[in-house]
Design a protein around this motif. Structure first.
Motif, PDB file in Angstrom:
ATOM      1  N   PRO A  55       0.794  -1.220   0.000  1.00  0.00           N
ATOM      2  CA  PRO A  55       0.000   0.000   0.000  1.00  0.00           C
ATOM      3  C   PRO A  55       0.837   1.287   0.000  1.00  0.00           C
ATOM      4  CG  PRO A  55       0.146  -0.828   2.228  1.00  0.00           C
ATOM      5  CD  PRO A  55       0.861  -1.837   1.351  1.00  0.00           C
ATOM      6  N   ALA A  56       2.121   1.181   0.343  1.00  0.00           N
ATOM      7  CA  ALA A  56       2.961   2.388   0.441  1.00  0.00           C
ATOM      8  C   ALA A  56       3.752   2.547  -0.854  1.00  0.00           C
ATOM      9  CB  ALA A  56       3.885   2.299   1.644  1.00  0.00           C
ATOM     10  N   VAL A  57       3.037   2.917  -1.915  1.00  0.00           N
ATOM     11  CA  VAL A  57       3.657   2.959  -3.243  1.00  0.00           C
ATOM     12  C   VAL A  57       4.749   4.016  -3.350  1.00  0.00           C
ATOM     13  CG1 VAL A  57       1.599   2.061  -4.381  1.00  0.00           C
ATOM     14  CG2 VAL A  57       1.882   4.542  -4.129  1.00  0.00           C
ATOM     15  N   GLY A  58       4.758   4.989  -2.431  1.00  0.00           N
ATOM     16  CA  GLY A  58       5.714   6.076  -2.519  1.00  0.00           C
ATOM     17  C   GLY A  58       7.064   5.805  -1.891  1.00  0.00           C
ATOM     18  N   LYS A  59       7.249   4.632  -1.326  1.00  0.00           N
ATOM     19  CA  LYS A  59       8.543   4.353  -0.703  1.00  0.00           C
ATOM     20  C   LYS A  59       9.655   4.317  -1.739  1.00  0.00           C
ATOM     21  CE  LYS A  59       7.739   2.249   3.756  1.00  0.00           C
ATOM     22  NZ  LYS A  59       8.258   1.229   4.684  1.00  0.00           N
ATOM     23  N   LEU A  60      10.873   4.464  -1.247  1.00  0.00           N
ATOM     24  CA  LEU A  60      12.045   4.441  -2.112  1.00  0.00           C
ATOM     25  C   LEU A  60      12.112   3.158  -2.937  1.00  0.00           C
ATOM     26  CD1 LEU A  60      15.040   5.653   0.067  1.00  0.00           C
ATOM     27  CD2 LEU A  60      14.405   6.600  -2.150  1.00  0.00           C
ATOM     28  N   PRO A  61      12.563   3.257  -4.182  1.00  0.00           N
ATOM     29  CA  PRO A  61      12.918   2.042  -4.915  1.00  0.00           C
ATOM     30  C   PRO A  61      14.107   1.365  -4.232  1.00  0.00           C
ATOM     31  CG  PRO A  61      12.743   3.941  -6.390  1.00  0.00           C
ATOM     32  CD  PRO A  61      12.750   4.467  -4.984  1.00  0.00           C
ATOM     33  N   SER A  62      14.408   0.156  -4.664  1.00  0.00           N
ATOM     34  CA  SER A  62      15.557  -0.551  -4.115  1.00  0.00           C
ATOM     35  C   SER A  62      16.851   0.161  -4.505  1.00  0.00           C
ATOM     36  CB  SER A  62      15.590  -1.986  -4.637  1.00  0.00           C
ATOM     37  OG  SER A  62      15.891  -1.992  -6.029  1.00  0.00           O
ATOM     38  N   THR A  63      17.912  -0.141  -3.767  1.00  0.00           N
ATOM     39  CA  THR A  63      19.220   0.436  -4.098  1.00  0.00           C
ATOM     40  C   THR A  63      19.626   0.068  -5.514  1.00  0.00           C
ATOM     41  OG1 THR A  63      19.864   0.334  -1.768  1.00  0.00           O
ATOM     42  CG2 THR A  63      21.624   0.591  -3.385  1.00  0.00           C
ATOM     43  N   ALA A  64      19.341  -1.155  -5.917  1.00  0.00           N
ATOM     44  CA  ALA A  64      19.682  -1.592  -7.274  1.00  0.00           C
ATOM     45  C   ALA A  64      18.915  -0.790  -8.320  1.00  0.00           C
ATOM     46  CB  ALA A  64      19.403  -3.078  -7.438  1.00  0.00           C
ATOM     47  N   GLN A  65      17.650  -0.505  -8.052  1.00  0.00           N
ATOM     48  CA  GLN A  65      16.862   0.301  -8.987  1.00  0.00           C
ATOM     49  C   GLN A  65      17.392   1.726  -9.070  1.00  0.00           C
ATOM     50  OE1 GLN A  65      13.105  -0.720  -7.012  1.00  0.00           O
ATOM     51  NE2 GLN A  65      12.324  -1.466  -8.979  1.00  0.00           N
ATOM     52  N   LEU A  66      17.760   2.291  -7.923  1.00  0.00           N
ATOM     53  CA  LEU A  66      18.332   3.642  -7.920  1.00  0.00           C
ATOM     54  C   LEU A  66      19.671   3.660  -8.654  1.00  0.00           C
ATOM     55  CD1 LEU A  66      17.501   4.714  -4.251  1.00  0.00           C
ATOM     56  CD2 LEU A  66      16.442   5.589  -6.343  1.00  0.00           C
ATOM     57  N   GLN A  67      20.451   2.622  -8.442  1.00  0.00           N
ATOM     58  CA  GLN A  67      21.731   2.505  -9.145  1.00  0.00           C
ATOM     59  C   GLN A  67      21.513   2.517 -10.657  1.00  0.00           C
ATOM     60  OE1 GLN A  67      24.929   1.427  -7.399  1.00  0.00           O
ATOM     61  NE2 GLN A  67      25.882   2.062  -9.305  1.00  0.00           N
ATOM     62  N   SER A  68      20.556   1.738 -11.116  1.00  0.00           N
ATOM     63  CA  SER A  68      20.267   1.659 -12.545  1.00  0.00           C
ATOM     64  C   SER A  68      19.764   2.990 -13.080  1.00  0.00           C
ATOM     65  CB  SER A  68      19.234   0.555 -12.787  1.00  0.00           C
ATOM     66  OG  SER A  68      18.849   0.509 -14.142  1.00  0.00           O
ATOM     67  N   LEU A  69      18.881   3.638 -12.317  1.00  0.00           N
ATOM     68  CA  LEU A  69      18.313   4.915 -12.747  1.00  0.00           C
ATOM     69  C   LEU A  69      19.382   5.988 -12.902  1.00  0.00           C
ATOM     70  CD1 LEU A  69      16.050   7.006 -13.208  1.00  0.00           C
ATOM     71  CD2 LEU A  69      15.830   7.172 -10.713  1.00  0.00           C
ATOM     72  N   PHE A  70      20.195   6.175 -11.887  1.00  0.00           N
ATOM     73  CA  PHE A  70      21.145   7.281 -11.928  1.00  0.00           C
ATOM     74  C   PHE A  70      22.342   6.987 -12.828  1.00  0.00           C
ATOM     75  CE2 PHE A  70      18.750   8.433  -8.068  1.00  0.00           C
ATOM     76  CZ  PHE A  70      18.366   9.706  -8.474  1.00  0.00           C
ATOM     77  N   SER A  71      22.618   5.724 -13.041  1.00  0.00           N
ATOM     78  CA  SER A  71      23.607   5.375 -14.065  1.00  0.00           C
ATOM     79  C   SER A  71      23.060   5.714 -15.443  1.00  0.00           C
ATOM     80  CB  SER A  71      23.962   3.893 -13.970  1.00  0.00           C
ATOM     81  OG  SER A  71      24.792   3.513 -15.047  1.00  0.00           O
ATOM     82  N   ARG A  72      21.803   5.381 -15.671  1.00  0.00           N
ATOM     83  CA  ARG A  72      21.184   5.638 -16.981  1.00  0.00           C
ATOM     84  C   ARG A  72      21.188   7.109 -17.361  1.00  0.00           C
ATOM     85  NH1 ARG A  72      16.423   7.507 -18.603  1.00  0.00           N
ATOM     86  NH2 ARG A  72      15.365   7.324 -16.590  1.00  0.00           N
ATOM     87  N   VAL A  73      20.931   7.980 -16.390  1.00  0.00           N
ATOM     88  CA  VAL A  73      20.850   9.415 -16.710  1.00  0.00           C
ATOM     89  C   VAL A  73      22.217  10.082 -16.725  1.00  0.00           C
ATOM     90  CG1 VAL A  73      18.505   9.555 -15.788  1.00  0.00           C
ATOM     91  CG2 VAL A  73      20.443  10.181 -14.313  1.00  0.00           C
ATOM     92  N   GLY A  74      23.266   9.327 -16.385  1.00  0.00           N
ATOM     93  CA  GLY A  74      24.616   9.870 -16.481  1.00  0.00           C
ATOM     94  C   GLY A  74      25.076  10.658 -15.276  1.00  0.00           C
ATOM     95  N   LEU A  75      24.517  10.384 -14.105  1.00  0.00           N
ATOM     96  CA  LEU A  75      24.934  11.100 -12.905  1.00  0.00           C
ATOM     97  C   LEU A  75      26.343  10.682 -12.500  1.00  0.00           C
ATOM     98  CD1 LEU A  75      24.057  13.033 -10.576  1.00  0.00           C
ATOM     99  CD2 LEU A  75      23.399  10.980  -9.296  1.00  0.00           C
ATOM    100  N   SER A  76      27.149  11.664 -12.143  1.00  0.00           N
ATOM    101  CA  SER A  76      28.472  11.417 -11.586  1.00  0.00           C
ATOM    102  C   SER A  76      28.752  12.487 -10.538  1.00  0.00           C
ATOM    103  CB  SER A  76      29.542  11.414 -12.685  1.00  0.00           C
ATOM    104  OG  SER A  76      29.515  12.630 -13.417  1.00  0.00           O
ATOM    105  N   PRO A  77      29.698  12.249  -9.633  1.00  0.00           N
ATOM    106  CA  PRO A  77      29.894  13.170  -8.500  1.00  0.00           C
ATOM    107  C   PRO A  77      30.160  14.609  -8.891  1.00  0.00           C
ATOM    108  CG  PRO A  77      31.030  11.112  -8.087  1.00  0.00           C
ATOM    109  CD  PRO A  77      30.544  11.045  -9.501  1.00  0.00           C
ATOM    110  N   GLU A  78      30.818  14.842 -10.030  1.00  0.00           N
ATOM    111  CA  GLU A  78      31.170  16.211 -10.415  1.00  0.00           C
ATOM    112  C   GLU A  78      30.027  16.959 -11.101  1.00  0.00           C
ATOM    113  OE1 GLU A  78      32.114  13.745 -14.043  1.00  0.00           O
ATOM    114  OE2 GLU A  78      32.293  13.532 -11.873  1.00  0.00           O
TER     115      GLU A  78
END
Length: 272
Positions: A55-78
């Protein structure tokens, strides 16, 4: 690279659109992104920021899902991330909260988002941007995350305040979107829509006026403030506003009412 403030205007972004260390992330609807977006912007579908599990659809995705998402969009520390949406800041704020959760604090919010950009006469494009994936390593910082177990025993603590960003009807229990309606005991209701100036391209209202309103409601910066709505989408904007106002101790309750209102062991108040 310039030192970006947290809240930027469309003219500021337009002047620096092609800086190589900018990463512009668009959390508008897929239709709006396909029709027009800031040149160079990469799309994140709002659903990618939530787990989607009832029922809590707004909770964070898994770490693996976040990893995939931010890798896909090209996020890097700089990278300095510019975030915007097409609705006044809810999804953009949810993304900024998520960036805090993964420890990336180099970001700015485009005030008014897509509407302010287009109404300012700035260029847009239709082609989707697909940057090379990055190799960023994601780790979770629990500091910006509120869980029931963290605060359910602290509801009477004067140094804790809870900002309920839902509509007054939801807060009072007249509109029920879970097994039970109402609000967390002691929570203060200020609808997220009251922060947005619809007559000024969906920008935030005057910050000094908003700060006075929050102080009057007891949502002052000397307290730890937990904000929520139904799915921690609308409360993305309330979290973002407090960041802009310099609040040092804020958390997003990602379970929100979807979790609280669907459990049978959580206290609930109804009415004003």
């Amino acid at each position: 690279m310039k030192d970006w403030p947290l809240l930027i205007e469309a003219t500021q972004l337009a002047d620096a659109l092609h800086e190589p260390k900018l990463l512009i992330l668009d959390t508008s609807s897929a239709d709006n992104y396909a029709k027009h977006h800031v040149p160079g912007a990469v799309h994140i579908a709002p659903a990618e920021l939530q787990c989607g599990i009832k029922p809590a659809v707004g909770k964070l995705p898994s770490t693996a899902q976040l990893q995939s998402l931010f890798s896909r969009v090209g996020l890097s520390p700089e990278k300095h991330v510019i975030v915007y949406d097409d609705e006044g800041g809810g999804w953009a704020g949810r993304l900024i909260w998520t960036l805090d959760v993964i420890g990336h604090h180099n970001y700015s919010y485009l005030n008014g988002g897509l509407q302010a950009w287009l109404n300012g006469g700035h260029p847009s494009e239709e082609v989707a941007n697909l940057p090379p994936p990055s190799e960023i390593a994601i780790s979770i910082d629990s500091t910006p995350i509120a869980e029931i177990e963290d605060f359910i025993s602290l509801l009477s603590n004067s140094q804790l305040a809870i900002w309920d960003a839902r509509s007054p009807e939801e807060y009072r229990g007249e509109k029920v979107l879970a097994q039970r309606g109402g609000h967390i005991p002691g929570a203060v209701n200020l609808d997220w829509l009251e922060l947005i100036d619809k007559e000024n391209d969906m920008r935030l209202k005057d910050l000094r006026t908003l700060q006075l309103r929050l102080d009057q409601l007891g949502l002052s910066s000397d307290k730890t403030i937990i904000t929520h709505c139904q799915t921690h989408h609308r409360s993305g904007l309330t979290y973002l506003l407090m960041k802009i106002l310099g609040y040092p101790h804020i958390k997003g309750y990602h379970g929100s009412w979807g979790e609280w209102g669907n459990r049978d062991d959580t206290p609930i108040e109804v009415g004003d």
